[in-house]
Design a protein around this motif. Structure first.
Motif, PDB file in Angstrom:
ATOM      1  N   ARG A 177       0.808  -1.229   0.000  1.00 32.49           N
ATOM      2  CA  ARG A 177       0.000   0.000   0.000  1.00 32.49           C
ATOM      3  C   ARG A 177       0.837   1.273   0.000  1.00 32.49           C
ATOM      4  O   ARG A 177       0.403   2.297  -0.546  1.00 32.49           O
ATOM      5  CB  ARG A 177      -0.938   0.006   1.213  1.00 32.49           C
ATOM      6  N   HIS A 178       2.031   1.238   0.624  1.00 36.38           N
ATOM      7  CA  HIS A 178       2.701   2.507   0.905  1.00 36.38           C
ATOM      8  C   HIS A 178       4.114   2.649   0.364  1.00 36.38           C
ATOM      9  O   HIS A 178       4.603   3.775   0.252  1.00 36.38           O
ATOM     10  CB  HIS A 178       2.740   2.734   2.420  1.00 36.38           C
ATOM     11  N   SER A 179       4.827   1.561   0.072  1.00 31.07           N
ATOM     12  CA  SER A 179       6.237   1.703  -0.281  1.00 31.07           C
ATOM     13  C   SER A 179       6.410   2.043  -1.752  1.00 31.07           C
ATOM     14  O   SER A 179       5.578   1.709  -2.601  1.00 31.07           O
ATOM     15  CB  SER A 179       7.014   0.427   0.064  1.00 31.07           C
ATOM     16  N   ASP A 180       7.505   2.720  -2.042  1.00 27.53           N
ATOM     17  CA  ASP A 180       7.931   2.933  -3.422  1.00 27.53           C
ATOM     18  C   ASP A 180       8.949   1.874  -3.829  1.00 27.53           C
ATOM     19  O   ASP A 180       8.974   1.444  -4.979  1.00 27.53           O
ATOM     20  CB  ASP A 180       8.545   4.328  -3.573  1.00 27.53           C
ATOM     21  N   VAL A 181       9.809   1.498  -2.867  1.00 30.01           N
ATOM     22  CA  VAL A 181      10.830   0.480  -3.102  1.00 30.01           C
ATOM     23  C   VAL A 181      10.725  -0.553  -1.991  1.00 30.01           C
ATOM     24  O   VAL A 181      10.883  -0.218  -0.807  1.00 30.01           O
ATOM     25  CB  VAL A 181      12.247   1.084  -3.129  1.00 30.01           C
ATOM     26  N   TYR A 182      10.455  -1.789  -2.360  1.00 24.61           N
ATOM     27  CA  TYR A 182      10.412  -2.873  -1.375  1.00 24.61           C
ATOM     28  C   TYR A 182      11.806  -3.482  -1.277  1.00 24.61           C
ATOM     29  O   TYR A 182      12.419  -3.830  -2.298  1.00 24.61           O
ATOM     30  CB  TYR A 182       9.407  -3.947  -1.770  1.00 24.61           C
ATOM     31  N   LEU A 183      12.312  -3.637  -0.045  1.00 21.49           N
ATOM     32  CA  LEU A 183      13.663  -4.130   0.192  1.00 21.49           C
ATOM     33  C   LEU A 183      13.654  -5.546   0.761  1.00 21.49           C
ATOM     34  O   LEU A 183      12.805  -5.883   1.590  1.00 21.49           O
ATOM     35  CB  LEU A 183      14.388  -3.216   1.185  1.00 21.49           C
ATOM     36  N   THR A 184      14.620  -6.324   0.319  1.00 18.38           N
ATOM     37  CA  THR A 184      14.854  -7.637   0.900  1.00 18.38           C
ATOM     38  C   THR A 184      16.315  -7.753   1.278  1.00 18.38           C
ATOM     39  O   THR A 184      17.184  -7.114   0.675  1.00 18.38           O
ATOM     40  CB  THR A 184      14.484  -8.764  -0.090  1.00 18.38           C
ATOM     41  N   TRP A 185      16.609  -8.554   2.292  1.00 15.92           N
ATOM     42  CA  TRP A 185      17.995  -8.888   2.578  1.00 15.92           C
ATOM     43  C   TRP A 185      18.486  -9.890   1.545  1.00 15.92           C
ATOM     44  O   TRP A 185      17.700 -10.493   0.807  1.00 15.92           O
ATOM     45  CB  TRP A 185      18.130  -9.436   3.994  1.00 15.92           C
ATOM     46  N   GLY A 186      19.792 -10.102   1.494  1.00 13.57           N
ATOM     47  CA  GLY A 186      20.417 -10.862   0.422  1.00 13.57           C
ATOM     48  C   GLY A 186      20.261 -12.361   0.541  1.00 13.57           C
ATOM     49  O   GLY A 186      21.203 -13.077   0.881  1.00 13.57           O
ATOM     50  N   GLU A 187      19.102 -12.860   0.211  1.00 14.71           N
ATOM     51  CA  GLU A 187      18.869 -14.295   0.182  1.00 14.71           C
ATOM     52  C   GLU A 187      19.263 -14.850  -1.192  1.00 14.71           C
ATOM     53  O   GLU A 187      19.416 -14.098  -2.154  1.00 14.71           O
ATOM     54  CB  GLU A 187      17.397 -14.589   0.476  1.00 14.71           C
ATOM     55  N   PRO A 188      19.409 -16.187  -1.317  1.00 17.98           N
ATOM     56  CA  PRO A 188      19.677 -16.766  -2.637  1.00 17.98           C
ATOM     57  C   PRO A 188      18.588 -16.394  -3.630  1.00 17.98           C
ATOM     58  O   PRO A 188      17.425 -16.191  -3.254  1.00 17.98           O
ATOM     59  CB  PRO A 188      19.684 -18.278  -2.348  1.00 17.98           C
ATOM     60  N   PRO A 189      18.939 -16.289  -4.913  1.00 19.01           N
ATOM     61  CA  PRO A 189      17.967 -15.848  -5.912  1.00 19.01           C
ATOM     62  C   PRO A 189      16.656 -16.623  -5.894  1.00 19.01           C
ATOM     63  O   PRO A 189      15.581 -16.031  -6.069  1.00 19.01           O
ATOM     64  CB  PRO A 189      18.722 -16.036  -7.230  1.00 19.01           C
ATOM     65  N   ALA A 190      16.719 -17.932  -5.687  1.00 17.14           N
ATOM     66  CA  ALA A 190      15.487 -18.726  -5.706  1.00 17.14           C
ATOM     67  C   ALA A 190      14.530 -18.313  -4.601  1.00 17.14           C
ATOM     68  O   ALA A 190      13.303 -18.384  -4.764  1.00 17.14           O
ATOM     69  CB  ALA A 190      15.823 -20.215  -5.576  1.00 17.14           C
ATOM     70  N   GLN A 191      15.064 -17.873  -3.462  1.00 19.54           N
ATOM     71  CA  GLN A 191      14.209 -17.408  -2.372  1.00 19.54           C
ATOM     72  C   GLN A 191      13.730 -15.985  -2.612  1.00 19.54           C
ATOM     73  O   GLN A 191      12.597 -15.630  -2.271  1.00 19.54           O
ATOM     74  CB  GLN A 191      14.963 -17.507  -1.041  1.00 19.54           C
ATOM     75  N   VAL A 192      14.596 -15.176  -3.197  1.00  7.93           N
ATOM     76  CA  VAL A 192      14.224 -13.784  -3.472  1.00  7.93           C
ATOM     77  C   VAL A 192      13.060 -13.714  -4.456  1.00  7.93           C
ATOM     78  O   VAL A 192      12.130 -12.922  -4.281  1.00  7.93           O
ATOM     79  CB  VAL A 192      15.438 -12.997  -4.006  1.00  7.93           C
ATOM     80  N   VAL A 193      13.081 -14.550  -5.485  1.00 14.36           N
ATOM     81  CA  VAL A 193      12.044 -14.450  -6.513  1.00 14.36           C
ATOM     82  C   VAL A 193      10.674 -14.758  -5.924  1.00 14.36           C
ATOM     83  O   VAL A 193       9.670 -14.120  -6.294  1.00 14.36           O
ATOM     84  CB  VAL A 193      12.367 -15.372  -7.710  1.00 14.36           C
ATOM     85  N   GLY A 194      10.588 -15.706  -4.991  1.00 17.20           N
ATOM     86  CA  GLY A 194       9.305 -16.005  -4.366  1.00 17.20           C
ATOM     87  C   GLY A 194       8.777 -14.835  -3.566  1.00 17.20           C
ATOM     88  O   GLY A 194       7.575 -14.533  -3.596  1.00 17.20           O
ATOM     89  N   LYS A 195       9.676 -14.163  -2.846  1.00 17.21           N
ATOM     90  CA  LYS A 195       9.264 -13.004  -2.052  1.00 17.21           C
ATOM     91  C   LYS A 195       8.798 -11.861  -2.944  1.00 17.21           C
ATOM     92  O   LYS A 195       7.767 -11.228  -2.693  1.00 17.21           O
ATOM     93  CB  LYS A 195      10.434 -12.554  -1.169  1.00 17.21           C
ATOM     94  N   LEU A 196       9.531 -11.606  -4.020  1.00 18.47           N
ATOM     95  CA  LEU A 196       9.156 -10.522  -4.925  1.00 18.47           C
ATOM     96  C   LEU A 196       7.819 -10.799  -5.609  1.00 18.47           C
ATOM     97  O   LEU A 196       6.995  -9.889  -5.770  1.00 18.47           O
ATOM     98  CB  LEU A 196      10.256 -10.302  -5.967  1.00 18.47           C
ATOM     99  N   ASP A 197       7.608 -12.039  -5.993  1.00 25.35           N
ATOM    100  CA  ASP A 197       6.335 -12.379  -6.631  1.00 25.35           C
ATOM    101  C   ASP A 197       5.171 -12.119  -5.687  1.00 25.35           C
ATOM    102  O   ASP A 197       4.101 -11.631  -6.113  1.00 25.35           O
ATOM    103  CB  ASP A 197       6.340 -13.844  -7.069  1.00 25.35           C
ATOM    104  N   ARG A 198       5.347 -12.448  -4.418  1.00 30.72           N
ATOM    105  CA  ARG A 198       4.279 -12.221  -3.429  1.00 30.72           C
ATOM    106  C   ARG A 198       3.975 -10.738  -3.286  1.00 30.72           C
ATOM    107  O   ARG A 198       2.802 -10.325  -3.282  1.00 30.72           O
ATOM    108  CB  ARG A 198       4.691 -12.819  -2.090  1.00 30.72           C
ATOM    109  N   ILE A 199       5.018  -9.922  -3.173  1.00 29.54           N
ATOM    110  CA  ILE A 199       4.804  -8.483  -2.994  1.00 29.54           C
ATOM    111  C   ILE A 199       4.227  -7.862  -4.265  1.00 29.54           C
ATOM    112  O   ILE A 199       3.355  -6.974  -4.207  1.00 29.54           O
ATOM    113  CB  ILE A 199       6.115  -7.790  -2.583  1.00 29.54           C
TER     114      ILE A 199
END
Length: 386
Positions: A196-218
């Motif tokens: 609802r509010h962010s312009d840039v969503y940040l994640t800590w440096g997880e392996p790419p396979a884990q990052v892609v799942g988080k980004l897809d959810r957001i």
């Protein structure tokens, strides 16, 4: 779009070894051999600016100096560098935060970026007088950003919510430009607030396979609200001329970590309420074995440091390759750091950024017209003519 790189200001101290501290680690553990003075932090900030970093993240918490005050001072010793100021919504009123941001933009020439940190550690929050539980803190952040965004649009705000109440709130002068909001959080409660509010969503440096799942959810949550977000990642970095040299430096950092310090840090971090911290811990499990958790992704930093616990390690080309891999997932902004922060900024800025520029993935924010022109050093060996 070209990649954006930010550096980090170690307002808890710096050194040639891993400096502990961070989210979930006891206050007093973040002690470096280089004190966080304005003079030293100014060196880092000016170097980052010259090398082509757009901004610098400044952390928040009881383990470091205050981010607002530190960056206000450092704005006077820099010209272009932006400051990604981390702050906690529960510790000040939304009207005051909106006013502070507007003042910062005017007096710095528009160099404020805001990193909203809801707070994942109840014990630390209580030390500041905040006694809400984690889910309630995210609900309050939702209200907080609703009020702040309305004030930045020039509205007069009346808001009565479960956690916040303001009457007739308004700003005499609006921020120009409106500072972008950076927001991180891996828990179920964090996602809808980020969407609802962010312009840039940040994640800590997880392996790419884990990052892609988080980004897809957001992405999906943001789409449900009719919004599109940018994405960023927070990593340490060890880049050298050769892979062997980079991994030797990682090994040296690991050799400097005392086992008793690892046990103490891990004990504290296992009590963390942060889902992101839990995901960081799961990468290494407190063990020195198997720390390369994905190609060129090293989890050694997380043995003694809370928060971001992984580093890109490798030759300049390998690090550039991994950055391009994250970019292909949708990451546009990279918030990097290294020990010591001054020297590592140059290793990355002079070693990796030129490779990314040659691939068309990055350009210097100041234009850098002379970047590809070598210095004329009369006594330097000249390349052989073919």
């Amino acid at each position: 779009m070209p990649l954006t790189f930010h550096w980090f200001l170690p307002t808890h101290g710096d050194g040639r070894d891993i400096v502990g501290g961070g989210h979930g680690v006891a206050v007093g553990t973040a002690v470096g051999t280089r004190p966080a003075t304005v003079a030293y932090l100014g060196q880092i900030a000016r170097s980052a600016e010259q090398l082509g970093f757009v901004g610098a993240l400044t952390p928040t918490g009881a383990w470091c100096e205050d981010a607002w005050l530190s960056t206000a001072m450092l704005s006077e010793v820099t010209e272009r560098l932006k400051f990604l100021v981390a702050f906690r919504p529960g510790l000040l009123s939304p009207t005051l935060a909106a006013q502070m941001a507007a003042t910062f933009q005017r007096l710095s020439g528009g160099r404020l970026l805001l990193n909203v940190v809801t707070g994942g550690e109840s014990a630390e929050q209580r030390s500041y007088g905040d006694f809400l539980d984690k889910d309630a803190r995210y609900a309050r952040t939702d209200e907080f950003l609703h009020v702040v965004r309305a004030l930045w649009r020039g509205e007069t705000v009346d808001h009565t919510g479960a956690h916040l109440r303001v009457e007739g709130a308004s700003l005499s002068r609006l921020p120009d430009p409106v500072p972008p909001v950076y927001f991180g959080g891996s828990s179920a409660a964090a996602g809808p607030v980020a969407a609802r509010h962010s312009d840039v969503y940040l994640t800590w440096g997880e392996p790419p396979a884990q990052v892609v799942g988080k980004l897809d959810r957001i992405r999906a949550l943001a789409a449900d609200t009719g919004r599109t977000l940018h994405f960023g990642i927070r990593l340490h970095v060890i880049a050298r001329d050769t892979a062997d040299a980079a991994w030797a430096q990682a090994g040296r950092l690991l050799d400097g970590v005392d086992e008793a310090d690892v046990r103490a840090a891990q004990e504290g971090l296992r009590r963390s309420e942060s889902e992101g911290q839990r995901r960081m811990l799961a990468l290494h499990g407190g063990s020195r074995d198997g720390l390369e958790v994905a190609p060129n992704l090293w989890a050694g930093v997380g043995l003694v440091r809370g928060g971001a616990g992984t580093a890109l390690v490798g030759s300049h080309t390998e690090v550039a390759d991994r950055i391009a891999e994250y970019h292909a997932l949708g990451i546009d902004e990279f918030i990097l750091s290294g020990y010591p922060h001054l020297e590592e900024a140059y290793w990355f800025g002079e070693g990796v950024l030129p490779i990314l520029r040659s691939r068309g993935l990055w350009r210097h924010p100041a234009g850098d017209p002379a970047a590809d022109t070598p210095a004329n050093i009369p006594f330097a060996p000249q390349p052989a003519r073919v």
